[in-house]
Design a protein around this motif. Structure first.
Motif, PDB file in Angstrom:
ATOM      1  N   ALA A   5     -43.512 -21.263  32.154  1.00  0.00           N
ATOM      2  CA  ALA A   5     -43.093 -20.025  31.498  1.00  0.00           C
ATOM      3  C   ALA A   5     -41.674 -19.641  31.894  1.00  0.00           C
ATOM      4  O   ALA A   5     -40.861 -19.241  31.050  1.00  0.00           O
ATOM      5  CB  ALA A   5     -44.063 -18.893  31.854  1.00  0.00           C
ATOM      6  N   LEU A   6     -41.350 -19.754  33.175  1.00  0.00           N
ATOM      7  CA  LEU A   6     -40.008 -19.408  33.642  1.00  0.00           C
ATOM      8  C   LEU A   6     -38.961 -20.349  33.045  1.00  0.00           C
ATOM      9  O   LEU A   6     -37.865 -19.918  32.664  1.00  0.00           O
ATOM     10  CB  LEU A   6     -39.956 -19.463  35.176  1.00  0.00           C
ATOM     11  CG  LEU A   6     -40.814 -18.412  35.902  1.00  0.00           C
ATOM     12  CD1 LEU A   6     -40.819 -18.699  37.404  1.00  0.00           C
ATOM     13  CD2 LEU A   6     -40.296 -17.009  35.632  1.00  0.00           C
ATOM     14  N   SER A   7     -39.296 -21.630  32.966  1.00  0.00           N
ATOM     15  CA  SER A   7     -38.362 -22.610  32.386  1.00  0.00           C
ATOM     16  C   SER A   7     -38.132 -22.328  30.905  1.00  0.00           C
ATOM     17  O   SER A   7     -37.009 -22.468  30.398  1.00  0.00           O
ATOM     18  CB  SER A   7     -38.897 -24.033  32.581  1.00  0.00           C
ATOM     19  OG  SER A   7     -38.966 -24.358  33.956  1.00  0.00           O
ATOM     20  N   ASP A   8     -39.197 -21.908  30.214  1.00  0.00           N
ATOM     21  CA  ASP A   8     -39.055 -21.555  28.797  1.00  0.00           C
ATOM     22  C   ASP A   8     -38.148 -20.344  28.617  1.00  0.00           C
ATOM     23  O   ASP A   8     -37.315 -20.296  27.698  1.00  0.00           O
ATOM     24  CB  ASP A   8     -40.426 -21.266  28.186  1.00  0.00           C
ATOM     25  CG  ASP A   8     -41.243 -22.524  27.967  1.00  0.00           C
ATOM     26  OD1 ASP A   8     -40.658 -23.629  28.001  1.00  0.00           O
ATOM     27  OD2 ASP A   8     -42.470 -22.398  27.768  1.00  0.00           O
ATOM     28  N   ILE A   9     -38.294 -19.344  29.491  1.00  0.00           N
ATOM     29  CA  ILE A   9     -37.438 -18.156  29.427  1.00  0.00           C
ATOM     30  C   ILE A   9     -35.980 -18.542  29.626  1.00  0.00           C
ATOM     31  O   ILE A   9     -35.087 -18.093  28.889  1.00  0.00           O
ATOM     32  CB  ILE A   9     -37.869 -17.114  30.484  1.00  0.00           C
ATOM     33  CG1 ILE A   9     -39.244 -16.545  30.126  1.00  0.00           C
ATOM     34  CG2 ILE A   9     -36.830 -15.991  30.593  1.00  0.00           C
ATOM     35  CD1 ILE A   9     -39.850 -15.691  31.216  1.00  0.00           C
ATOM     36  N   LEU A  10     -35.718 -19.380  30.632  1.00  0.00           N
ATOM     37  CA  LEU A  10     -34.350 -19.820  30.907  1.00  0.00           C
ATOM     38  C   LEU A  10     -33.767 -20.578  29.718  1.00  0.00           C
ATOM     39  O   LEU A  10     -32.609 -20.355  29.323  1.00  0.00           O
ATOM     40  CB  LEU A  10     -34.334 -20.713  32.155  1.00  0.00           C
ATOM     41  CG  LEU A  10     -32.974 -21.272  32.570  1.00  0.00           C
ATOM     42  CD1 LEU A  10     -32.040 -20.147  33.023  1.00  0.00           C
ATOM     43  CD2 LEU A  10     -33.133 -22.298  33.684  1.00  0.00           C
ATOM     44  N   GLU A  11     -34.588 -21.447  29.132  1.00  0.00           N
ATOM     45  CA  GLU A  11     -34.103 -22.247  27.999  1.00  0.00           C
ATOM     46  C   GLU A  11     -33.831 -21.366  26.775  1.00  0.00           C
ATOM     47  O   GLU A  11     -32.834 -21.560  26.068  1.00  0.00           O
ATOM     48  CB  GLU A  11     -35.109 -23.340  27.663  1.00  0.00           C
ATOM     49  CG  GLU A  11     -34.581 -24.377  26.699  1.00  0.00           C
ATOM     50  CD  GLU A  11     -35.299 -25.704  26.815  1.00  0.00           C
ATOM     51  OE1 GLU A  11     -34.846 -26.663  26.167  1.00  0.00           O
ATOM     52  OE2 GLU A  11     -36.305 -25.795  27.545  1.00  0.00           O
ATOM     53  N   ASN A  12     -34.698 -20.379  26.543  1.00  0.00           N
ATOM     54  CA  ASN A  12     -34.515 -19.498  25.392  1.00  0.00           C
ATOM     55  C   ASN A  12     -33.317 -18.571  25.557  1.00  0.00           C
ATOM     56  O   ASN A  12     -32.587 -18.300  24.596  1.00  0.00           O
ATOM     57  CB  ASN A  12     -35.777 -18.658  25.174  1.00  0.00           C
ATOM     58  CG  ASN A  12     -36.939 -19.485  24.657  1.00  0.00           C
ATOM     59  OD1 ASN A  12     -36.738 -20.517  24.020  1.00  0.00           O
ATOM     60  ND2 ASN A  12     -38.155 -19.046  24.934  1.00  0.00           N
TER      61      ASN A  12
ATOM     62  N   GLN B  57     -30.213 -21.422  27.111  1.00  0.00           N
ATOM     63  CA  GLN B  57     -30.140 -22.779  26.575  1.00  0.00           C
ATOM     64  C   GLN B  57     -29.931 -23.820  27.686  1.00  0.00           C
ATOM     65  O   GLN B  57     -29.180 -24.779  27.552  1.00  0.00           O
ATOM     66  CB  GLN B  57     -29.017 -22.922  25.522  1.00  0.00           C
ATOM     67  CG  GLN B  57     -29.274 -22.160  24.227  1.00  0.00           C
ATOM     68  CD  GLN B  57     -29.125 -20.653  24.406  1.00  0.00           C
ATOM     69  OE1 GLN B  57     -28.078 -20.185  24.872  1.00  0.00           O
ATOM     70  NE2 GLN B  57     -30.142 -19.879  24.042  1.00  0.00           N
ATOM     71  N   VAL B  58     -30.596 -23.578  28.804  1.00  0.00           N
ATOM     72  CA  VAL B  58     -30.527 -24.487  29.951  1.00  0.00           C
ATOM     73  C   VAL B  58     -31.933 -24.996  30.245  1.00  0.00           C
ATOM     74  O   VAL B  58     -32.867 -24.200  30.377  1.00  0.00           O
ATOM     75  CB  VAL B  58     -29.961 -23.776  31.200  1.00  0.00           C
ATOM     76  CG1 VAL B  58     -30.029 -24.706  32.419  1.00  0.00           C
ATOM     77  CG2 VAL B  58     -28.534 -23.332  30.950  1.00  0.00           C
ATOM     78  N   HIS B  59     -32.052 -26.308  30.326  1.00  0.00           N
ATOM     79  CA  HIS B  59     -33.352 -26.905  30.657  1.00  0.00           C
ATOM     80  C   HIS B  59     -33.392 -27.239  32.146  1.00  0.00           C
ATOM     81  O   HIS B  59     -32.442 -27.804  32.690  1.00  0.00           O
ATOM     82  CB  HIS B  59     -33.586 -28.183  29.849  1.00  0.00           C
ATOM     83  CG  HIS B  59     -34.830 -28.914  30.258  1.00  0.00           C
ATOM     84  ND1 HIS B  59     -36.087 -28.482  29.915  1.00  0.00           N
ATOM     85  CD2 HIS B  59     -34.994 -30.044  31.013  1.00  0.00           C
ATOM     86  CE1 HIS B  59     -36.982 -29.311  30.415  1.00  0.00           C
ATOM     87  NE2 HIS B  59     -36.345 -30.263  31.083  1.00  0.00           N
ATOM     88  N   SER B  60     -34.500 -26.878  32.806  1.00  0.00           N
ATOM     89  CA  SER B  60     -34.666 -27.180  34.232  1.00  0.00           C
ATOM     90  C   SER B  60     -35.945 -27.964  34.439  1.00  0.00           C
ATOM     91  O   SER B  60     -37.022 -27.537  33.990  1.00  0.00           O
ATOM     92  CB  SER B  60     -34.720 -25.890  35.064  1.00  0.00           C
ATOM     93  OG  SER B  60     -33.469 -25.256  35.107  1.00  0.00           O
ATOM     94  N   SER B  61     -35.839 -29.085  35.126  1.00  0.00           N
ATOM     95  CA  SER B  61     -37.025 -29.849  35.487  1.00  0.00           C
ATOM     96  C   SER B  61     -37.654 -29.236  36.734  1.00  0.00           C
ATOM     97  O   SER B  61     -37.028 -28.421  37.435  1.00  0.00           O
ATOM     98  CB  SER B  61     -36.655 -31.308  35.772  1.00  0.00           C
ATOM     99  OG  SER B  61     -35.841 -31.383  36.938  1.00  0.00           O
ATOM    100  N   THR B  62     -38.880 -29.627  37.016  1.00  0.00           N
ATOM    101  CA  THR B  62     -39.548 -29.139  38.227  1.00  0.00           C
ATOM    102  C   THR B  62     -38.754 -29.502  39.469  1.00  0.00           C
ATOM    103  O   THR B  62     -38.595 -28.686  40.392  1.00  0.00           O
ATOM    104  CB  THR B  62     -40.966 -29.731  38.325  1.00  0.00           C
ATOM    105  OG1 THR B  62     -41.724 -29.323  37.175  1.00  0.00           O
ATOM    106  CG2 THR B  62     -41.675 -29.266  39.585  1.00  0.00           C
ATOM    107  N   GLU B  63     -38.222 -30.715  39.496  1.00  0.00           N
ATOM    108  CA  GLU B  63     -37.436 -31.160  40.658  1.00  0.00           C
ATOM    109  C   GLU B  63     -36.196 -30.296  40.853  1.00  0.00           C
ATOM    110  O   GLU B  63     -35.826 -29.966  41.993  1.00  0.00           O
ATOM    111  CB  GLU B  63     -37.033 -32.624  40.483  1.00  0.00           C
ATOM    112  CG  GLU B  63     -38.174 -33.627  40.596  1.00  0.00           C
ATOM    113  CD  GLU B  63     -39.058 -33.676  39.356  1.00  0.00           C
ATOM    114  OE1 GLU B  63     -40.135 -34.273  39.438  1.00  0.00           O
ATOM    115  OE2 GLU B  63     -38.676 -33.103  38.306  1.00  0.00           O
ATOM    116  N   GLU B  64     -35.548 -29.900  39.757  1.00  0.00           N
ATOM    117  CA  GLU B  64     -34.360 -29.056  39.860  1.00  0.00           C
ATOM    118  C   GLU B  64     -34.714 -27.659  40.367  1.00  0.00           C
ATOM    119  O   GLU B  64     -33.975 -27.073  41.170  1.00  0.00           O
ATOM    120  CB  GLU B  64     -33.670 -28.963  38.496  1.00  0.00           C
ATOM    121  CG  GLU B  64     -32.993 -30.254  38.073  1.00  0.00           C
ATOM    122  CD  GLU B  64     -32.521 -30.219  36.623  1.00  0.00           C
ATOM    123  OE1 GLU B  64     -31.589 -30.965  36.301  1.00  0.00           O
ATOM    124  OE2 GLU B  64     -33.108 -29.449  35.819  1.00  0.00           O
TER     125      GLU B  64
END
Length: 213
Positions: free
Chosen positions: A177-184, A187-194
């Protein structure tokens, strides 16, 4: 249906339902319906609901604990004359979490939700089971934590570890959910490792923050 496939179906269904509904609110019939097996299969393979709950945790914690012990031993050999520094120690723990094999891409986040429920819901049998089965890895980690934070009293260390666990559980259980918020929003995609790489220095800073006056 092969026995191993039946067990996996039951564990997969139980893992998801426990994370969504909690332990008390999830019945064995809900689990068997989702797993498409009969109640006798659960009783045959696990014997009881408590044993099934323990098996759900064991599927994640057994490889995690094995990895953690091995990584701590390796790091300890490299730091034979000095304590393992706190950031290295936290990096070991978080990398072991991420590396646990999972049945789905959301496996880690689901498990972290379950871990939070184990503390907030009345599951004395589970806490006792976890202490019995994984105390060696926990004691090893705590030994290194004490060595890495000699400036902290036992009470301060206890609370800071709880704050660390709370932050980690929230971040990892909500990571999709947090990664989706950041991407929306950015427009930045974050992997779990990042995300983990950003999390570790934050946790280290909190554990080493000046003591309140």
């Amino acid at each position: 249906m092969a026995q191993s496939d039946t067990v996996d179906r039951i564990l997969d269904a139980a893992e998801i339902l426990f994370a969504e509904r909690g332990f008390s609110e999830t019945s064995l019939r809900m689990i068997t319906s989702k797993a498409n097996v009969n109640l006798a299969a659960v009783n045959y393979h696990f014997g009881s609901k408590n044993a099934l709950i323990q098996a759900v945790f064991s599927r994640f914690l057994s490889p995690f604990a094995n990895n953690l012990e091995n990584e701590l031993k390796s790091a300890s050999d490299k730091h034979s004359d000095t304590p393992i520094d706190i950031e290295t120690l936290l990096g070991i723990v978080t990398s072991c979490i991420v590396r646990v094999p999972s049945q789905s891409k959301t496996g880690v986040s689901v498990f972290m939700r379950l871990l939070g429920l184990a503390y907030t819901q009345s599951q004395g049998h589970l806490r006792k089971y976890l202490e019995q089965e994984y105390s060696r890895a926990f004691r090893m980690f705590m030994k290194h934590m004490r060595e890495a934070t000699p400036q902290l009293s036992a009470v301060d260390r206890f609370w800071r570890i709880q704050f660390m666990l709370g932050t980690t559980a929230f971040t990892m259980s909500s990571i999709e959910a947090l990664s989706d918020i950041l991407e929306n929003e950015m427009q930045v995609h974050s992997s779990t490792e990042e995300v983990v790489k950003r999390l570790v220095p934050f946790l280290a800073a909190g554990l080493q923050a000046p003591l309140p006056k």
